[in-house]
Design an enzyme around this catalytic site. Structure first.
Site, PDB file in Angstrom:
ATOM      1  N   THR A  88      20.393  37.848  10.659  1.00 28.34           N
ATOM      2  CA  THR A  88      20.672  36.411  10.756  1.00 28.34           C
ATOM      3  C   THR A  88      22.180  36.148  10.838  1.00 28.34           C
ATOM      4  OG1 THR A  88      18.696  35.810   9.561  1.00 28.34           O
ATOM      5  CG2 THR A  88      20.538  34.313   9.317  1.00 28.34           C
TER       6      THR A  88
ATOM      7  N   ARG B 173       5.249  31.636  10.325  1.00 24.92           N
ATOM      8  CA  ARG B 173       6.117  31.874   9.158  1.00 24.92           C
ATOM      9  C   ARG B 173       7.539  31.327   9.390  1.00 24.92           C
ATOM     10  NH1 ARG B 173      11.199  34.643   8.076  1.00 24.92           N
ATOM     11  NH2 ARG B 173      11.150  35.254   5.898  1.00 24.92           N
TER      12      ARG B 173
ATOM     13  N   THR C  26      21.596  35.225   3.927  1.00 26.95           N
ATOM     14  CA  THR C  26      20.841  36.152   4.769  1.00 26.95           C
ATOM     15  C   THR C  26      20.106  37.127   3.861  1.00 26.95           C
ATOM     16  OG1 THR C  26      20.958  37.980   6.332  1.00 26.95           O
ATOM     17  CG2 THR C  26      22.961  37.551   5.076  1.00 26.95           C
ATOM     18  N   GLY C  27      18.877  37.440   4.226  1.00 29.27           N
ATOM     19  CA  GLY C  27      18.108  38.364   3.401  1.00 29.27           C
ATOM     20  C   GLY C  27      16.638  38.061   3.513  1.00 29.27           C
TER      21      GLY C  27
ATOM     22  N   GLY D 113      11.404  31.152   7.470  1.00 27.98           N
ATOM     23  CA  GLY D 113      12.188  31.718   6.370  1.00 27.98           C
ATOM     24  C   GLY D 113      13.076  30.687   5.696  1.00 27.98           C
ATOM     25  N   ASP D 114      14.074  31.182   5.009  1.00 26.89           N
ATOM     26  CA  ASP D 114      14.971  30.307   4.234  1.00 26.89           C
ATOM     27  C   ASP D 114      16.052  29.630   5.082  1.00 26.89           C
ATOM     28  OD1 ASP D 114      15.951  32.998   4.616  1.00 26.89           O
ATOM     29  OD2 ASP D 114      17.676  32.425   3.393  1.00 26.89           O
TER      30      ASP D 114
ATOM     31  N   GLY E 203      13.818  36.138   3.244  1.00 29.97           N
ATOM     32  CA  GLY E 203      13.761  34.683   3.101  1.00 29.97           C
ATOM     33  C   GLY E 203      12.866  34.165   1.996  1.00 29.97           C
TER      34      GLY E 203
HETATM   35  N1  ASP Z   1      16.707  35.117   5.916  1.00 31.54           N
HETATM   36  C1  ASP Z   1      16.077  35.316   7.192  1.00 31.54           C
HETATM   37  C2  ASP Z   1      14.602  35.005   7.062  1.00 31.54           C
HETATM   38  O1  ASP Z   1      14.001  35.357   6.078  1.00 31.54           O
HETATM   39  C3  ASP Z   1      16.213  36.700   7.704  1.00 31.54           C
HETATM   40  C4  ASP Z   1      17.623  37.218   7.763  1.00 31.54           C
HETATM   41  O2  ASP Z   1      18.462  36.861   6.944  1.00 31.54           O
HETATM   42  O3  ASP Z   1      17.903  38.015   8.676  1.00 31.54           O
HETATM   43  O4  ASP Z   1      14.062  34.439   7.980  1.00 31.54           O
END
Ligand code: ASP
Length: 356
Positions: A220, A248, A271-272, A250-251, A274
């Site tokens: 991300t 789905r 980022t992580g 994410g965050d 989510g």
């Molecule tokens: N946080 C993002 C998600 O869960 C993924 C990412 O950080 O690459 O959609």
């Protein structure tokens, strides 16, 4: 004759001003002084290109170079806006558009693929001065999702739009629309193939994410900025996680989870994994720790990433910046593509691995 000349000159001047303004070179307001420090606000830009299992031994020198260069260029694009008197919102936007256009990151072109082999993009932006925000989720045809999020914020009464409705709104707003195939790269196709293979023998239900190397990697992109008027802004853009399905989200596009900005506390982009970031309302939690416990930005972000997320197995990181120009880039994964630029650095500063 003289009158005609005056009219022509006036017209020329108006056109010049208009052009300069359209290119964001003319400041709309005057630079401000921070009343707390009696100094001008130190313009600052911080970006990330995703966290995850990013290890030197898994990366070729050439790929590492490509990432470093792309991060530097994104910083230069965003920082030029700040230097020319532009706003933090425009700086965030410029840095993110650059990373969305680069196939290296999981945002815009090069985004990860869903279970059906399609791309569904999420993005959000927030203005720390006014508290207004805009987000899009699950969009499939807008070349730069961060621009769509900005349009939602500025040209609609809503905060978030999803799916075909959001795509239609972006088109109506005149944003560039592309064929969904534009986003797909071979690298992401191979990553999806790999996870689909693994799924066949996995009885624990469907899994999301896993890069080609079989290790989690969240690519991300995000940017946060402080402009000379003392205003903070944050933005995040992503393709989400490989093999996601059932719509789905994410965050990243959720205000308070992956993206947040408030002048009195901080700007955050995360980022992580989510699901963990949503459950822990991560971006807002950093802001709340600053507001209620008066923690400095570094301490607040560290607590959330290491004391709250890590024990739960919530891997990832974030970038956070306050109105004094203090910033932090903590992560609890192996690495995080990240970088910053401020008045103290003549050049963009970029980092990838843990020990940098
Ligand atoms: N946080 C993002 C998600 O869960 C993924 C990412 O950080 O690459 O959609």
């Amino acid at each position: 004759m003289l009158k005609r000349k005056t009219i022509l000159l006036t017209l020329f001047f108006v056109a010049l001003c208009y052009a300069a303004n359209a290119c964001h070179v003319l400041p709309k307001q005057k630079a401000q002084t921070n009343i707390m420090t009696d100094k001008p606000y130190p313009i600052t830009l911080v970006i990330h290109g995703g966290a995850g299992t990013i290890l030197k031994q898994n990366m070729t020198d050439s790929l590492e170079q490509q990432y470093r260069q792309a991060l530097e260029q994104a910083l230069l694009a965003g920082y030029a806006v700040l230097q020319n008197g532009g706003t933090s919102l425009n700086a965030v936007q410029a840095a993110i558009v650059f990373m969305e256009d680069s196939p290296l990151f999981n945002a815009g072109k090069g985004a990860v693929l869903t279970n059906e082999g399609t791309v569904e993009l999420d993005a959000a932006v927030m203005d720390g001065k006014t508290g207004s925000a805009g987000a899009v989720a699950g969009i499939k045809t807008v070349k730069n999702p961060i621009l769509a999020a900005r349009k939602v914020m500025e040209n609609s009464p809503h905060v978030m739009m999803t799916g075909t409705g959001a795509d239609a709104f972006a088109k109506e707003q005149g944003l560039e629309i592309v064929d969904p195939a534009y986003f797909i790269t071979d690298y992401r196709l191979r990553a999806l193939q790999k996870i689909l293979e693994q799924e066949k023998t996995d009885t624990t239900g469907y899994r999301i994410e896993l890069s080609e190397s079989g290790k989690e990697k969240y690519g991300t992109v995000g940017a946060i900025a402080l402009d000379q008027y003392g205003n903070l802004a944050a933005g995040t853009s992503t393709g989400g996680m490989t093999n996601k399905r059932y719509g789905r989200i994410g965050d990243s596009p959720i205000i308070g989870a992956g993206t947040f900005a408030r002048n009195s506390t901080c700007a955050v982009s995360a980022t992580g994994h989510g699901e963990f970031f949503i459950r822990n309302v991560v971006a807002y939690d950093v802001s709340a720790l600053m507001e209620y416990l008066h923690l400095p930005v570094q301490e607040a972000a560290k607590r959330v990433i290491f004391d709250k997320l890590l024990p739960q197995g919530g891997f990832g990181g974030l970038i956070a910046l306050d109105q004094q120009g203090n910033f932090t880039m903590p992560f609890n994964s192996e690495g995080m593509y990240r970088g910053y630029m401020n008045a103290k650095t003549a050049k963009p500063q970029v980092f990838i691995f843990k020990d940098e």
